[in-house]
Design a protein around this motif. Structure first.
Motif, short mmCIF file in Angstrom:
data_model
loop_
_atom_site.label_atom_id
_atom_site.label_comp_id
_atom_site.label_asym_id
_atom_site.label_seq_id
_atom_site.Cartn_x
_atom_site.Cartn_y
_atom_site.Cartn_z
N ARG A 29 0.85 -1.19 0.00
CA ARG A 29 0.00 0.00 0.00
C ARG A 29 0.88 1.25 0.00
O ARG A 29 1.76 1.40 0.85
N ALA A 30 0.64 2.14 -0.95
CA ALA A 30 1.38 3.40 -1.00
C ALA A 30 0.85 4.36 0.05
O ALA A 30 -0.34 4.34 0.39
N GLU A 31 1.73 5.19 0.57
CA GLU A 31 1.31 6.17 1.56
C GLU A 31 0.35 7.18 0.93
O GLU A 31 0.44 7.48 -0.26
N ALA A 32 -0.55 7.69 1.74
CA ALA A 32 -1.55 8.63 1.23
C ALA A 32 -0.92 9.90 0.68
O ALA A 32 -1.45 10.52 -0.25
N ASP A 33 0.24 10.30 1.23
CA ASP A 33 0.90 11.52 0.77
C ASP A 33 2.06 11.22 -0.18
O ASP A 33 2.92 12.08 -0.40
N ALA A 34 2.08 10.01 -0.74
CA ALA A 34 3.16 9.64 -1.67
C ALA A 34 3.07 10.48 -2.93
O ALA A 34 1.99 10.93 -3.34
N ALA A 35 4.22 10.69 -3.56
CA ALA A 35 4.25 11.44 -4.81
C ALA A 35 3.51 10.67 -5.89
O ALA A 35 3.46 9.44 -5.87
N PRO A 36 2.91 11.36 -6.86
CA PRO A 36 2.23 10.66 -7.95
C PRO A 36 3.18 9.70 -8.67
O PRO A 36 4.34 10.03 -8.91
N ALA A 37 2.67 8.53 -8.98
CA ALA A 37 3.47 7.51 -9.64
C ALA A 37 2.68 6.91 -10.80
O ALA A 37 1.44 6.91 -10.79
N LEU A 38 3.40 6.41 -11.78
CA LEU A 38 2.77 5.79 -12.95
C LEU A 38 2.99 4.29 -12.90
O LEU A 38 4.10 3.81 -12.67
N LEU A 39 1.92 3.54 -13.13
CA LEU A 39 1.98 2.08 -13.19
C LEU A 39 1.50 1.64 -14.56
O LEU A 39 0.43 2.05 -15.01
N VAL A 40 2.31 0.81 -15.22
CA VAL A 40 1.92 0.23 -16.52
C VAL A 40 1.52 -1.21 -16.27
O VAL A 40 2.34 -2.02 -15.81
N ALA A 41 0.27 -1.56 -16.55
CA ALA A 41 -0.23 -2.91 -16.30
C ALA A 41 -0.31 -3.70 -17.59
O ALA A 41 -0.87 -3.23 -18.59
N GLY A 42 0.26 -4.90 -17.56
CA GLY A 42 0.27 -5.76 -18.73
C GLY A 42 1.67 -6.29 -18.99
O GLY A 42 2.64 -5.53 -18.90
N ALA A 43 1.77 -7.58 -19.27
CA ALA A 43 3.09 -8.19 -19.49
C ALA A 43 3.70 -7.70 -20.79
O ALA A 43 3.07 -7.76 -21.85
N LEU A 44 4.91 -7.19 -20.69
CA LEU A 44 5.66 -6.70 -21.85
C LEU A 44 7.01 -7.38 -21.89
O LEU A 44 7.56 -7.76 -20.85
N ALA A 45 7.55 -7.54 -23.07
CA ALA A 45 8.91 -8.05 -23.19
C ALA A 45 9.86 -7.09 -22.47
O ALA A 45 9.64 -5.88 -22.45
N ASP A 46 10.91 -7.63 -21.86
CA ASP A 46 11.84 -6.79 -21.10
C ASP A 46 12.40 -5.65 -21.92
O ASP A 46 12.55 -4.53 -21.44
N VAL A 47 12.71 -5.92 -23.18
CA VAL A 47 13.30 -4.88 -24.02
C VAL A 47 12.29 -3.76 -24.27
O VAL A 47 12.65 -2.56 -24.30
N VAL A 48 11.01 -4.10 -24.42
CA VAL A 48 9.96 -3.08 -24.60
C VAL A 48 9.78 -2.29 -23.32
O VAL A 48 9.64 -1.06 -23.34
N GLU A 49 9.80 -2.99 -22.21
CA GLU A 49 9.69 -2.33 -20.90
C GLU A 49 10.82 -1.31 -20.71
O GLU A 49 10.60 -0.19 -20.26
N ASP A 50 12.04 -1.71 -21.08
CA ASP A 50 13.19 -0.81 -20.95
C ASP A 50 13.04 0.41 -21.85
O ASP A 50 13.42 1.53 -21.48
N GLN A 51 12.51 0.20 -23.04
CA GLN A 51 12.30 1.32 -23.95
C GLN A 51 11.28 2.31 -23.39
O GLN A 51 11.48 3.53 -23.46
N PHE A 52 10.21 1.80 -22.83
CA PHE A 52 9.20 2.69 -22.24
C PHE A 52 9.79 3.45 -21.05
O PHE A 52 9.51 4.64 -20.86
N LEU A 53 10.60 2.77 -20.24
CA LEU A 53 11.23 3.44 -19.11
C LEU A 53 12.11 4.60 -19.60
O LEU A 53 12.11 5.68 -19.00
#
Length: 281
Positions: free
Chosen positions: A176-200
């Motif tokens: 569970r993230a803290e209520a005052d945590a900074a905004p964060a982005l979550l990408v849901a869905g299995a991606l190939a590692d190389v694609v994940e690295d490119q998006f990062l």
């Protein structure tokens, strides 16, 4: 038990005298697609310290082996606990049998940190409640191994729904993230590692962060989720996962899916808008 039936269903209309035409009718439906077990083929490569134990028949074992194309000398991170007549007839205690199989598996593969029990049929058919079994086994092997369950049944799921069920099972385990945590982005869905690295890399260049992915590459790296989590779907079939994330407080960013140039551009723009990235970037 749930081998997909890919044989076209065709019927020949009666042929009238002097007429050589034959009408072919093909019936389409859920039986004409692979079941949710096939999601294991890419998920077991994505989560590097997870193991997928299918509870099913020899047919299920043959399906997974054929779909994955694993060579005989490989040591894959999936297997099938085969249900036979003694189990279904109640001669053997299926919970004890499953406990024995899981114990032997974990002793042989001490690198396992996350074990999925994947049902090949509904609990009413296999006469085993995998949800309860997962809770019991998770308590037994905690904290070294976490045990979860989901259905890959051909009666309940189709080809893409296996991944959705797997990720939805992971969401309650996310910190569970803290209520005052900074905004964060979550990408849901299995991606190939190389694609994940490119998006990062692209998100970093846009100044968007922190960014996390579901599923994570390792069981112990599940990202936190909370009211300040914004999420994008990388796949169009993650309905249950989206509902589970929103139940944890996350907010979905409405966007096309990252398919093709236009879809990917608009998908990235949805994240940029949510994080107030200037148009110039």
């Amino acid at each position: 038990m749930n081998a997909p039936d890919l044989t076209p269903r065709a019927a020949t209309a009666p042929v009238e005298a002097g007429c050589g035409d034959v009408t072919i009718r093909q019936e389409r439906g859920q039986r004409a697609v692979f079941c949710g077990l096939t999601g294991i083929v890419w998920l077991h490569r994505k989560i590097q310290d997870a193991f997928f134990l299918v509870v099913g028949s020899r047919t299920c074992a043959h399906l997974i082996q054929s779909a994955a194309g694993v060579m005989i000398f490989a040591e894959p991170r999936f297997a099938t606990a085969i249900i036979d007549e003694r189990d279904l007839a109640g001669i053997a205690d299926m919970n004890e049998e499953l406990d024995r199989v899981v114990r032997r598996l974990i002793e042989r593969r001490p690198d396992i940190r996350l074990l999925f029990l994947v049902g090949s049929c509904p609990s009413e058919v296999i006469k085993l409640d995998l949800g309860r079994a997962a809770q019991r086994l998770s308590t037994t092997f905690s904290p070294d191994v976490r045990v979860l369950s989901y259905s890959g049944s051909g009666i309940e799921t189709t080809f893409t729904q296996g991944e959705d069920a797997c990720l939805a099972a992971l969401v309650p385990e996310m910190p569970r993230a803290e209520a005052d945590a900074a905004p964060a982005l979550l990408v849901a869905g299995a991606l190939a590692d190389v694609v994940e690295d490119q998006f990062l890399r692209i998100f970093s260049e846009l100044g968007i962060g922190p960014v996390a992915f579901l599923p994570a590459r390792r069981a112990g790296q599940l990202p936190a989720v909370g009211p300040n989590t914004r999420y994008l779907l990388a796949q169009p079939f993650l309905t249950d996962t989206a509902k589970a994330l929103e139940a944890r407080g996350a907010t979905r960013l409405s966007a096309p899916f990252p398919l093709g140039v236009e879809g990917t551009t608009r998908w990235l723009k949805a994240a940029a808008d949510a994080f107030d990235v200037p148009e110039a970037r």
